[in-house]
Motif scaffolding. Structure first.
Motif, mmCIF file in Angstrom:
data_model
loop_
_atom_site.group_PDB
_atom_site.id
_atom_site.type_symbol
_atom_site.label_atom_id
_atom_site.label_comp_id
_atom_site.label_asym_id
_atom_site.label_seq_id
_atom_site.Cartn_x
_atom_site.Cartn_y
_atom_site.Cartn_z
ATOM 1 N N ASP A 1 0.824 -1.207 0.000
ATOM 2 C CA ASP A 1 0.000 0.000 0.000
ATOM 3 C C ASP A 1 0.861 1.261 0.000
ATOM 4 O OD1 ASP A 1 -2.421 -1.417 0.097
ATOM 5 O OD2 ASP A 1 -2.253 -1.639 2.275
ATOM 6 N N LEU A 2 2.072 1.157 0.539
ATOM 7 C CA LEU A 2 2.931 2.330 0.701
ATOM 8 C C LEU A 2 3.830 2.587 -0.505
ATOM 9 C CD1 LEU A 2 4.023 1.758 4.418
ATOM 10 C CD2 LEU A 2 2.254 3.306 3.576
ATOM 11 N N VAL A 3 4.068 1.559 -1.300
ATOM 12 C CA VAL A 3 4.944 1.747 -2.448
ATOM 13 C C VAL A 3 4.268 2.669 -3.454
ATOM 14 C CG1 VAL A 3 4.108 -0.160 -3.905
ATOM 15 C CG2 VAL A 3 6.538 0.458 -3.934
ATOM 16 N N ARG A 4 5.053 3.288 -4.322
ATOM 17 C CA ARG A 4 4.487 4.197 -5.329
ATOM 18 C C ARG A 4 3.425 3.484 -6.156
ATOM 19 N NH1 ARG A 4 9.806 5.145 -8.000
ATOM 20 N NH2 ARG A 4 8.499 5.271 -9.847
ATOM 21 N N PRO A 5 2.338 4.170 -6.505
ATOM 22 C CA PRO A 5 1.218 3.505 -7.197
ATOM 23 C C PRO A 5 1.629 2.760 -8.455
ATOM 24 C CG PRO A 5 0.568 5.694 -6.466
ATOM 25 C CD PRO A 5 2.032 5.583 -6.185
ATOM 26 N N GLU A 6 2.557 3.341 -9.247
ATOM 27 C CA GLU A 6 2.920 2.695 -10.507
ATOM 28 C C GLU A 6 3.730 1.411 -10.304
ATOM 29 O OE1 GLU A 6 5.852 6.211 -10.052
ATOM 30 O OE2 GLU A 6 3.754 5.754 -9.606
ATOM 31 N N LEU A 7 4.175 1.148 -9.060
ATOM 32 C CA LEU A 7 4.930 -0.067 -8.776
ATOM 33 C C LEU A 7 4.078 -1.172 -8.151
ATOM 34 C CD1 LEU A 7 8.246 1.421 -7.316
ATOM 35 C CD2 LEU A 7 7.741 0.775 -9.679
ATOM 36 N N ARG A 8 2.890 -0.832 -7.719
ATOM 37 C CA ARG A 8 2.051 -1.824 -7.039
ATOM 38 C C ARG A 8 1.656 -2.963 -7.987
ATOM 39 N NH1 ARG A 8 -1.755 2.773 -4.293
ATOM 40 N NH2 ARG A 8 -0.125 3.642 -2.917
ATOM 41 N N GLY A 9 1.861 -4.172 -7.501
ATOM 42 C CA GLY A 9 1.475 -5.341 -8.277
ATOM 43 C C GLY A 9 2.425 -5.696 -9.401
ATOM 44 N N GLN A 10 3.503 -4.945 -9.547
ATOM 45 C CA GLN A 10 4.453 -5.211 -10.620
ATOM 46 C C GLN A 10 5.420 -6.315 -10.201
ATOM 47 O OE1 GLN A 10 4.369 -3.660 -13.706
ATOM 48 N NE2 GLN A 10 2.462 -2.768 -12.944
ATOM 49 N N SER B 1 10.438 3.544 -18.489
ATOM 50 C CA SER B 1 9.560 4.719 -18.566
ATOM 51 C C SER B 1 8.553 4.715 -17.432
ATOM 52 C CB SER B 1 8.833 4.744 -19.925
ATOM 53 O OG SER B 1 9.753 4.828 -20.993
ATOM 54 N N GLY B 2 7.797 3.621 -17.312
ATOM 55 C CA GLY B 2 6.736 3.568 -16.313
ATOM 56 C C GLY B 2 7.236 3.671 -14.892
#
Length: 369
Positions: free
Chosen positions: A6-15, A127-128
Motif C-alpha cells: 500500500d505504501l509503495v508508489r502507485p505505478e509499482l504496485r502489483g508489478q 519509462s513507467g
C-alpha cells in the motif's frame, strides 16, 4: 496498518521485477549474450589494468570518465565514419542505466514516452517506473509484420506528441533493422521529443546498414544508445553508452548518481576498447552461426525472421510456450518473448547451434510424444 504494497508508489504496485530465467542447462541461448569467452590477451590486459587501479580504490573514480569517453568516441568515429567527440559521449552501468538517465532527465510525471512494439521490453519498464506514461505504438497496421511503417510512425508521433520516443535498430526481439529514413521522419514529425535509437545489436547488422550516429549533426534531440554487452562479449562488465549533442550529455549530469562508474569498470572497459579488433573478431563468427540458424530453421519448416542481430526470432510454433518447455526438457533454454507462435533464439557457437537445431527437429517432429 497499511502493508508495504500500500505504501509503495502507485505505478509499482502489483508489478514484478524484470528478469530472464538463469538456469543451469547445457545450452543457454535465451539472453543474447555472446557464447564466446573474452580472449585471453584481453583478459591479461584487464588483469594488469585493474591491478594498477586497485591500490587507489580508496579514492573516488574519475567522475567524468574522460579516458573512457575518448576511446568510445574514437570507436564510433572509426566504425561509422562520422566525427564524434568525447563531449558527445555518455556512459553508465549498462545501456539500461543510460536509458534510465534519459527518462529521468526528459520523462517523469505528466510526460509521455512512445515506442513501437514488439520491441525491447525495458523501454516501457524504465519509462513507467520513472513515472512516465507509456504509449504502446504500432509498428505496422498488419500485426504479422515487424518492420516500422514510416507513415504510421509519423502519424502516431503527431497524435501522441510524446516527450520521449524509442526506436530500436536492430530491433529486439524481432532482429529487424530500421530504415534510417524512418528515424529522420520521426525526428522531423516533432519539435520537442527526445528521439532515442537503441542500437544495442548494431555491430551484427548486415553490410550496408547505416547507423543513426550518421544523423547526429544538427539534431540536438537525437540520441543513439549502444552497449558493450553484445558485440564485445562484455555482458558481465555492465557498460553502456550513448552519443548525442554535447548539450544533451551535459544535462544527464543532473540525474546521474555521484561517481556512478567505478574505477574498475572504467579500467575494464578501456582495456577492451584498446583491443577492439580482437574483441570484434567474434562478431563475424556469430553472424555466420546466426545465418546458419535461419537456414536450419527454414529447413525444419519453421518461419525465422531475417535478422540483423545476434539472435533469430523463429515463428511457426503451434504453441510457443509448450515448445519452450519441450526444448528446456532437452537442455536447451530459449526465450519466450510473448509473441504468439514465436520464440527467440540467440546465435551461439557452432556446437550450440547444432544442439538447438537437433532439439528443434525432435520437438517439431513430435518425438516428445
Amino acid at each position: 496498518m497499511k502493508s508495504l504494497q500500500d505504501l509503495v508508489r502507485p505505478e509499482l504496485r502489483g508489478q514484478t521485477p524484470y528478469g530472464a530465467p538463469q538456469l543451469d542447462v547445457p545450452v543457454a541461448v535465451n539472453t543474447n549474450e555472446s557464447s564466446y569467452a573474452v580472449p585471453q590477451e584481453v583478459v591479461d590486459q584487464i588483469t594488469r589494468d585493474v591491478t594498477k587501479v586497485a591500490a587507489s580504490l580508496n579514492r573516488y573514480p574519475d567522475r567524468e570518465f574522460g579516458r573512457l569517453r575518448g576511446l568510445l568516441a574514437a570507436y564510433l568515429q572509426r566504425t561509422t565514419g562520422e566525427p564524434v567527440t568525447a563531449e558527445q559521449i555518455w556512459a553508465a552501468n549498462g545501456s539500461n542505466e543510460v536509458l534510465q538517465h534519459i527518462v529521468q532527465a526528459f520523462g517523469g510525471a505528466g510526460r509521455t514516452a512512445l515506442g513501437f512494439t514488439p520491441s525491447y521490453s525495458m523501454h516501457p519498464l524504465i519509462s513507467g517506473r520513472n513515472g512516465t506514461t507509456w504509449v504502446d505504438g504500432l509498428r505496422d497496421a498488419d500485426p504479422t509484420r515487424f518492420d516500422i511503417d514510416g507513415d504510421l510512425a509519423v502519424e502516431q508521433t503527431k497524435r501522441h506528441d510524446p516527450e520521449v520516443i524509442f526506436l530500436c535498430s536492430p530491433n529486439n526481439p524481432t532482429g529487424t533493422a530500421l530504415d534510417i529514413d524512418v528515424v529522420r521522419r520521426v525526428y522531423d514529425a516533432t519539435d520537442r521529443a527526445i528521439v532515442v535509437v537503441d542500437e544495442a545489436y548494431t555491430e551484427f547488422a548486415r553490410p550496408g546498414t547505416p547507423s543513426a550516429v550518421t544523423l547526429l549533426p544538427g539534431r540536438e534531440r537525437l540520441v543513439v544508445s549502444r552497449t558493450m554487452s553484445k558485440a564485445f562479449a562484455f555482458a558481465g562488465a555492465r557498460l553502456g553508452y550513448l552519443a548525442a549533442a554535447p548539450e544533451f550529455t551535459d544535462l544527464l549530469r543532473l540525474v546521474r548518481l555521484p561517481y556512478h562508474l567505478s574505477s574498475v569498470t572504467q579500467a575494464v572497459a578501456c582495456a577492451a576498447l584498446e583491443h577492439t579488433s580482437t574483441m570484434l573478431a567474434m562478431v563475424e563468427q556469430i553472424k555466420t552461426t546466426r545465418d546458419e540458424l535461419v537456414a536450419g530453421c527454414t529447413e525444419l519448416g519453421l518461419q525465422p525472421v531475417p535478422s540483423d542481430a545476434n539472435f533469430v526470432l523463429v515463428g511457426g510454433f503451434d504453441d510457443a510456450t509448450a515448445t519452450w518447455q519441450a526444448l528446456l526438457d532437452r537442455g536447451v533454454l530459449v526465450r519466450d518473448v510473448g509473441i504468439p507462435h514465436h520464440l527467440r533464439i540467440t546465435a551461439g557457437t557452432p556446437a550450440e547451434n547444432h544442439a538447438v537445431l537437433q532439439a528443434l527437429s525432435a520437438v517439431t517432429r513430435g518425438d516428445d510424444r
